[in-house]
Design a protein around this motif. Structure first.
Motif, short mmCIF file in Angstrom:
data_model
loop_
_atom_site.label_atom_id
_atom_site.label_comp_id
_atom_site.label_asym_id
_atom_site.label_seq_id
_atom_site.Cartn_x
_atom_site.Cartn_y
_atom_site.Cartn_z
N UNK A 341 0.82 -1.21 0.00
CA UNK A 341 0.00 0.00 0.00
C UNK A 341 0.85 1.26 0.00
N UNK A 342 2.01 1.18 0.67
CA UNK A 342 2.87 2.36 0.79
C UNK A 342 4.04 2.34 -0.19
N UNK A 343 4.08 1.35 -1.07
CA UNK A 343 5.13 1.31 -2.09
C UNK A 343 6.52 1.11 -1.53
N UNK A 344 6.66 0.33 -0.46
CA UNK A 344 7.96 0.08 0.17
C UNK A 344 8.42 -1.33 -0.19
N UNK A 345 9.63 -1.44 -0.76
CA UNK A 345 10.12 -2.76 -1.17
C UNK A 345 11.52 -3.07 -0.68
N UNK A 346 12.28 -2.06 -0.23
CA UNK A 346 13.66 -2.29 0.23
C UNK A 346 13.85 -1.68 1.62
N UNK A 347 14.98 -2.07 2.22
CA UNK A 347 15.31 -1.53 3.54
C UNK A 347 15.53 -0.01 3.47
N UNK A 348 16.10 0.45 2.40
CA UNK A 348 16.31 1.90 2.25
C UNK A 348 14.98 2.64 2.25
N UNK A 349 14.00 2.06 1.56
CA UNK A 349 12.68 2.69 1.53
C UNK A 349 11.99 2.60 2.90
N UNK A 350 12.26 1.51 3.63
CA UNK A 350 11.72 1.38 4.99
C UNK A 350 12.28 2.48 5.89
N UNK A 351 13.58 2.76 5.74
CA UNK A 351 14.21 3.83 6.51
C UNK A 351 13.60 5.18 6.16
N UNK A 352 13.33 5.39 4.86
CA UNK A 352 12.72 6.65 4.44
C UNK A 352 11.31 6.79 5.01
N UNK A 353 10.56 5.67 5.03
CA UNK A 353 9.21 5.71 5.60
C UNK A 353 9.26 6.02 7.08
N UNK A 354 10.25 5.46 7.77
CA UNK A 354 10.41 5.72 9.20
C UNK A 354 10.67 7.20 9.46
N UNK A 355 11.54 7.80 8.65
CA UNK A 355 11.84 9.22 8.81
C UNK A 355 10.60 10.07 8.55
N UNK A 470 1.04 3.51 13.01
CA UNK A 470 1.89 3.28 11.84
C UNK A 470 3.31 2.91 12.25
N UNK A 471 3.83 3.57 13.27
CA UNK A 471 5.16 3.22 13.77
C UNK A 471 5.17 1.80 14.32
N UNK A 472 4.10 1.41 15.03
CA UNK A 472 4.01 0.05 15.55
C UNK A 472 4.02 -0.98 14.42
N UNK A 473 3.34 -0.66 13.32
CA UNK A 473 3.32 -1.57 12.17
C UNK A 473 4.71 -1.69 11.57
N UNK A 474 5.42 -0.56 11.45
CA UNK A 474 6.79 -0.59 10.94
C UNK A 474 7.69 -1.40 11.86
N UNK A 475 7.45 -1.31 13.15
CA UNK A 475 8.26 -2.05 14.12
C UNK A 475 8.06 -3.56 13.95
N UNK A 476 6.81 -3.98 13.76
CA UNK A 476 6.55 -5.41 13.54
C UNK A 476 7.28 -5.92 12.30
N UNK A 477 7.22 -5.12 11.23
CA UNK A 477 7.89 -5.52 9.99
C UNK A 477 9.39 -5.63 10.21
N UNK A 478 9.95 -4.66 10.93
CA UNK A 478 11.41 -4.67 11.12
C UNK A 478 11.86 -5.84 11.99
N UNK A 479 11.03 -6.25 12.94
CA UNK A 479 11.36 -7.42 13.75
C UNK A 479 11.43 -8.67 12.88
N UNK A 480 10.47 -8.82 11.99
CA UNK A 480 10.48 -9.98 11.08
C UNK A 480 11.72 -9.96 10.19
N UNK A 481 12.03 -8.78 9.65
CA UNK A 481 13.20 -8.64 8.79
C UNK A 481 14.48 -8.94 9.56
N UNK A 482 14.54 -8.51 10.81
CA UNK A 482 15.73 -8.72 11.62
C UNK A 482 15.98 -10.22 11.84
N UNK A 483 14.92 -10.98 12.09
CA UNK A 483 15.06 -12.44 12.27
C UNK A 483 15.62 -13.07 11.00
#
Length: 502
Positions: A341-355, A470-483
């Protein structure tokens, strides 16, 4: 981080001009029955509960009879003749619950002795504790000094203003221009900060001796570097109404501020964790230069995470496996939906969304802080505007009266002292805040602006809440990615060792 205990230390004046009485205040705070010899009224608070200790501290030159509460404050009342006389200064402060009762008493006694009695003031302090977790003390202080004979002395004196030739300056009225000189220094505005700091310092010393890690801090949020919205002072009337279950505007405003501050803290904590994860990822990439330069794809990492969870569940029962895999599939599905929905596909884009989410949250917070400050100002303007309008007829009537042999003006002024004091206070505040030449008070406009800001505050709170989600959702995604990233590291290390062995 040093744990911060509750800090409250308020300084106020007990004044006849505000309809207050030093004898009534002393009787209420000590739970005693005392008759005010100035007006003959008896104040009986012997049935008041929660008074656990009372004590009077006197400077060396004070009459021993002042050790009696009724004698001390009646002496003050009888000596002050003015209808707007300042009778006493009061300090009420929260006591650290980490201290025993005896330590709390010694704390207040040392504070009064070092800060007030040593300067020549008489101090009457009472400790209240109803067992509701809010032990506190009330300290009443005399405002007039005592001379070496123990008699009340002058608080201030008048001095003539002089021109460049050393001559007294005559006013159009024929009188000479004068200014008041404080003889004690007790009314210096800088004392408030010194006394509040002294309370924090002495309290912290007692907490340290008691072995407690708690500390109190007299500084404001801004001075301590805490970027949060401060709550408004409730006041006695609003507090009593809230205790009875009646919702007040100030109480509702404070609850909204507290909710906003909780959301801000949650967002700040979650953003901090996400930034730590991203920093760790960048550090890992720096130690592995052979990695492709492009940012890892989030879709592949999420699929990797799902495979890891399936593999982990194999050692458990089939029913548990099905439930666990179903739960993890829901988690990954929600993450993929959010990313798509937010057009995020890479870690760099995840960082941009976080900012972006972080900037949005702090932008909302800044707007709310400005609005909350304006709402406080409007509340005060509305209150003073209504008092000014309500009691202006009383003031106008007073101006039409003359004394003569019946003292009609004095009698009228005495009968309406409280209303006139409220009008005077409102007039001073409005003259200080409104532009010169203002002829009418736009109370309706202020009320409309307040209502608009209040509605906007509710909308901003909803936006903050959405940002937190929204931050909580990003946090869940980052936890999965970290594993998934941690699982890939051992495989890459094994591949390197195998190539070396060959």
């Amino acid at each position: 981080m040093i744990p911060i205990a509750i800090y409250h230390c308020n300084i106020s004046i007990i004044s006849r001009g505000k309809g207050k009485s030093a004898v009534a205040a002393a009787a209420y705070r000590s739970g005693e029955k005392i008759t005010n010899e100035w007006d003959g009224e008896t104040h009986d608070y012997t049935h008041k509960g929660g008074v656990v200790h009372t004590e009077i501290l006197l400077p060396p030159h004070a009459p021993p009879s002042f050790s009696d509460r009724a004698t001390l404050w009646n002496s003050v009342e009888l000596y002050e003749k003015a209808g707007n006389a300042q009778l006493a200064r009061e300090i009420d402060a929260a006591l650290p619950i980490e201290l025993s009762r005896e330590e709390q008493i010694r704390l207040v006694r040392e504070y009064c002795s070092s800060q007030f009695v040593s300067k020549g003031m008489c101090a009457d302090f009472c400790i209240h504790d109803k067992g509701d977790g809010n032990p506190h003390c009330h300290i009443m202080l005399t405002m007039r000094p005592l001379d070496e004979r123990g008699a009340w002395a002058a608080k201030s004196k008048k001095e003539y203003d002089l021109d460049e030739n050393g001559e007294r300056i005559r006013l159009p009225s024929g009188r000479y221009k004068t200014h008041k000189v404080d003889l004690t220094g007790w009314n210096d505005k800088g004392n408030a900060l010194l006394w509040r700091k002294a309370w924090a310092d002495i309290s912290n010393a007692y907490l340290e001796r008691a072995g407690s890690t708690e500390r109190i801090d007299h500084r404001s949020n801004a001075e301590r570097g805490i970027d949060e919205i401060p709550t408004v002072h409730m006041g006695v009337a609003a507090c009593q109404m809230e205790k009875k279950g009646v919702t007040t505007e100030k109480g509702e405003l404070n609850r909204n501020i507290q909710k906003a501050n909780r959301l801000i803290r949650e967002i700040r904590a979650q953003i901090g964790k996400l930034k730590e994860w991203l920093a760790g990822l960048l550090a890992e990439r720096e130690t592995a230069p052979e990695q492709p330069p492009q940012s890892p794809g989030l879709a592949n990492l999420l699929m990797k995470y799902l495979s890891i969870q399936r593999e982990k569940s194999r050692k458990y029962s089939q029913s548990w496996q099905r439930q666990h895999v179903a739960d993890e599939l829901k988690t990954v599905s929600a993450a993929v939906n959010y990313l798509s929905e937010h057009g995020i596909s890479t870690l760099a884009e995840l960082d941009a969304a976080l900012s972006s989410v972080s900037d949005n949250a702090y932008s909302i917070r800044a707007g709310m802080k400005t609005a909350e400050q304006r709402m406080k100002e409007l509340q005060k303007l509305i209150e003073c505007g209504k008092n000014y309008t309500k009691y202006k007829p009383v003031r106008d009537q007073l101006k039409t009266l003359k004394n003569g042999w019946t003292s009609k003006r004095d009698k009228y002024e005495e009968a309406h002292r409280a209303e006139l004091a409220l009008w005077e206070a409102a007039s001073r505040y409005l003259h200080a805040k409104l532009p010169k030449g203002t002829k009418s008070l736009p109370i309706a406009e202020w009320e409309q602006e307040y209502a608009t800001l209040k509605a906007q505050d509710s909308e901003d709170y909803a936006k903050l809440k959405a940002a937190c989600a929204e931050v909580a959702e990003l946090q869940k995604i980052r936890k999965c990615v970290d594993v998934a990233l941690r699982a890939e590291q051992p495989e890459q290390s094994r591949t390197k060792r195998h190539d070396l062995d060959r």
